[in-house]
Design an enzyme around this catalytic site. Structure first.
Site, mmCIF file in Angstrom:
data_model
loop_
_atom_site.group_PDB
_atom_site.id
_atom_site.type_symbol
_atom_site.label_atom_id
_atom_site.label_comp_id
_atom_site.label_asym_id
_atom_site.label_seq_id
_atom_site.Cartn_x
_atom_site.Cartn_y
_atom_site.Cartn_z
ATOM 1 N N GLY A 193 1.044 42.064 -0.083
ATOM 2 C CA GLY A 193 1.318 41.110 -1.152
ATOM 3 C C GLY A 193 2.552 40.291 -0.868
ATOM 4 N N GLU A 251 16.047 57.344 -15.334
ATOM 5 C CA GLU A 251 14.698 57.131 -15.862
ATOM 6 C C GLU A 251 13.777 56.675 -14.733
ATOM 7 O OE1 GLU A 251 13.248 57.666 -18.921
ATOM 8 O OE2 GLU A 251 11.562 57.200 -17.618
ATOM 9 N N CYS A 275 13.664 46.621 -11.149
ATOM 10 C CA CYS A 275 14.227 47.826 -10.536
ATOM 11 C C CYS A 275 14.367 47.776 -9.013
ATOM 12 C CB CYS A 275 13.416 49.042 -10.940
ATOM 13 S SG CYS A 275 13.600 49.423 -12.683
ATOM 14 N N THR A 286 20.389 52.846 -14.812
ATOM 15 C CA THR A 286 20.542 53.102 -13.376
ATOM 16 C C THR A 286 21.942 52.651 -12.965
ATOM 17 O OG1 THR A 286 18.189 52.735 -13.072
ATOM 18 C CG2 THR A 286 19.584 52.579 -11.105
ATOM 19 N N VAL A 300 13.351 50.450 -21.244
ATOM 20 C CA VAL A 300 13.593 51.891 -21.145
ATOM 21 C C VAL A 300 13.884 52.494 -22.522
ATOM 22 C CG1 VAL A 300 15.232 53.612 -20.267
ATOM 23 C CG2 VAL A 300 14.305 51.871 -18.741
ATOM 24 N N ASP A 323 20.277 48.230 -30.973
ATOM 25 C CA ASP A 323 20.452 47.100 -30.052
ATOM 26 C C ASP A 323 21.435 46.132 -30.677
ATOM 27 O OD1 ASP A 323 18.559 46.295 -27.429
ATOM 28 O OD2 ASP A 323 19.798 44.686 -28.245
ATOM 29 N N GLU A 331 6.982 50.160 -15.394
ATOM 30 C CA GLU A 331 6.440 49.258 -16.408
ATOM 31 C C GLU A 331 4.934 49.156 -16.234
ATOM 32 O OE1 GLU A 331 8.641 45.562 -16.641
ATOM 33 O OE2 GLU A 331 10.513 46.676 -16.571
ATOM 34 N N ASN A 372 13.952 54.779 -5.416
ATOM 35 C CA ASN A 372 13.516 53.375 -5.396
ATOM 36 C C ASN A 372 13.673 52.748 -4.015
ATOM 37 O OD1 ASN A 372 12.496 53.284 -7.898
ATOM 38 N ND2 ASN A 372 14.077 52.027 -8.816
ATOM 39 N N PHE A 422 2.253 52.879 -2.066
ATOM 40 C CA PHE A 422 2.535 51.439 -2.133
ATOM 41 C C PHE A 422 2.144 50.773 -0.826
ATOM 42 C CE2 PHE A 422 5.941 51.409 -5.678
ATOM 43 C CZ PHE A 422 4.967 51.850 -6.554
#
Ligand SMILES: NC(=O)c1ccc[n+]([C@@H]2O[C@H](COP(=O)([O-])OP(=O)(O)OC[C@H]3O[C@@H](n4cnc5c(N)ncnc54)[C@H](O)[C@@H]3O)[C@@H](O)[C@H]2O)c1
Length: 463
Positions: A265, A161, A272, A133, A11, A30, A165, A221, A261
């Protein structure tokens, strides 16, 4: 505007580079020196790769570094002193009990508070923006920690956010929406100025309370995870009754109310969905015990865990036990176009095969290094690592293997050279965890085939 981004991971790095790209002055921090060294070496042309794989990110980072709008440091004091807006973009992994681990967020808040105590002629005012998050009320925790460390003025805004990815650069440069939680008009107006270059007719800034902004991320999410989970319940059912989910889906998808979605699978993974849904259940359950019945949400996680292991019982039965047998696993990332292996189906498969005494030859176009590192940290798996090899060619992985498991839909796996696959495997068997293989072709070549939302080929019964 002068911005500091604390945490230079998936992120922080992408969002930092995106802010620099619209002419903000960004310093990324960092605490891992090797990561900052890696980034600086990349920017100075001493290496070609970034610590994360993300399409178009190398260009974005290099261009903005060259234009001196993007810098990297391990020195949080320097970054906080310079910046008016300070983003917290550190990891919030799940604790053992599923709740959010806020250690990094708390540490960074304390470090920011301390770093705000520098000498200045003008009054000091900063906006601390939480991009990680985090469960509701974390903004208050951050506020209280900083207040303990400094008397200078600041506000805490919540700004979740939504990047995905594999398309993170696109998502940051053209976000689906910008959510800002703050009760303070001054902070709101500065945040509006910060995000103004990203705003257009389709992209709006949604202002709300801190708690609401914190809840948007978890709610979004959980919706998406529920779609994946429900899709897999229906796909499993299709297989059982002898229908192919792909064909069924054609009839379902025409309804515009059905989401995106919808492909069968081995469940969702990544950093996340699993974490955020777990945190919604366990951080909020403990936050207000008994106020909400989250059994339905718990089912999403349970279904997903079961889905990741879908092939294991069938493999046990098909091979009369897995001990001592070799299998190829194609794919360790949780989806294509990333090198993130967190909670992926491929990692789950490798671990479970090793724990059942099998040998594994694994291949991934980008996630091998991360996978090996993560597996070496797993105490349960560590003693079995001698039975695992990572190879740099997808066909190499098939040599002496009883069958191949496809765990992610990298393009290379969609249409392999089936003759070669057949010749290299001891027996031609495919476990297609993404339902991506052309079954007509492999039927002609005499493969045994196990899919997720499609009936098995050769009439083998899983029961
Ligand atoms: N990865 C995603 O797709 C994604 C998408 C949306 C939101 N998020 C959320 O954003 C947050 C960050 O996720 P990520 O995937 O970028 O994590 P990450 O693990 O890739 O990166 C976090 C970085 O923070 C650094 N860090 C930790 N403590 C620090 C400190 N005290 N000072 C400086 N740096 C420190 C770590 O070294 C690491 O480089 C999480 O809360 C995650 O849930 C992630």
């Amino acid at each position: 505007m002068k911005i500091a981004v604390i945490g230079t991971g998936y992120v922080g790095l992408v969002q930092g580079a995106a802010f620099a790209d619209v002419n903000h002055n960004v310093i990324c921090v960092d605490k891992v020196e090797a990561k900052i060294r890696h980034l600086l070496d990349f920017c100075e042309g001493k290496r070609n790769d970034l610590p994360i794989l993300e399409p178009d990110l190398p260009r974005l980072v290099k261009e903005n570094y060259d234009k001196k709008r993007l810098r990297f440091t391990t020195d949080i004091n320097e970054a906080v002193k310079e910046a008016k807006i300070i983003f917290i973009a550190v990891g919030t992994p799940s604790n053992e009990d599923g709740s959010a681990n806020l250690t990094h967020v708390r540490n960074v808040a304390a470090e920011i508070g301390e770093a705000m105590n520098y000498e200045s002629d003008a009054p000091i005012y900063k906006i601390i923006v939480n991009k990680s998050t985090v469960p509701p009320m974390t903004y208050k925790i951050v506020h209280d920690i900083i207040s303990e460390k400094t008397k200078n003025e600041f506000d805490v805004a919540s700004n979740p956010e939504f990047l995905a990815e594999g398309r993170a650069v696109k998502d940051c440069l053209r976000p689906s929406r910008i959510v800002v939680g703050t009760a303070n008009a001054k902070a709101a107006s500065i945040m509006e100025e910060l995000y103004a270059p990203f705003k257009d007719r389709e992209v709006s800034i949604l202002f709300m309370s801190n708690i609401e902004a914190e809840m948007v991320k978890y709610s979004a999410n959980t919706y998406l995870a529920a779609q994946v989970s429900l899709t897999n319940v229906l796909a499993n059912l299709c297989r059982e009754v002898g229908a192919d989910w792909r064909n069924v889906l054609e009839g379902v998808k025409k309804d515009v109310r059905v989401g995106r979605f919808v492909y069968s699978g081995l469940g969702f993974g990544g950093s996340c969905f699993p974490k955020d849904v777990r945190e919604l259940i366990y951080s909020m359950g403990s936050h207000r015990p008994g106020t909400a019945d989250l059994e339905y949400v718990k089912k999403i996680i349970e279904q997903n865990e079961a889905q990741k292991g879908l092939f294991l019982p069938v493999m046990e039965k098909y091979y009369s036990g897995l001990n001592g047998k070799r299998f190829a696993v194609w794919g360790t990332t949780f989806k294509p176009e990333t090198n993130d292996v967190r909670e992926s189906a491929g990692m789950h498969m490798i671990k479970e095969l090793l724990l059942r005494g099998a040998c594994v030859s694994a291949y991934d176009p980008s996630g091998s290094e991360q996978a090996l590192f993560a597996l070496s940290l797993d105490e349960r798996v560590k003693p079995h690592l001698s039975r695992l090899t990572f190879v740099s060619d997808m066909y190499e992985a098939l040599k002496e293997a009883e069958g191949v498991v496809i765990a992610v839909e990298w393009n290379d796996f969609r249409n392999p050279d089936f003759e070669q696959v057949k010749n290299l495997l001891k027996k031609p068997v495919i476990f297609d965890g993404k339902d991506i293989i052309s079954t007509r072709q492999i039927k002609e070549l005499g493969f045994d085939y196990f899919g997720v939302g499609r009936p098995d080929i050769l009439g083998f019964s899983r029961k």
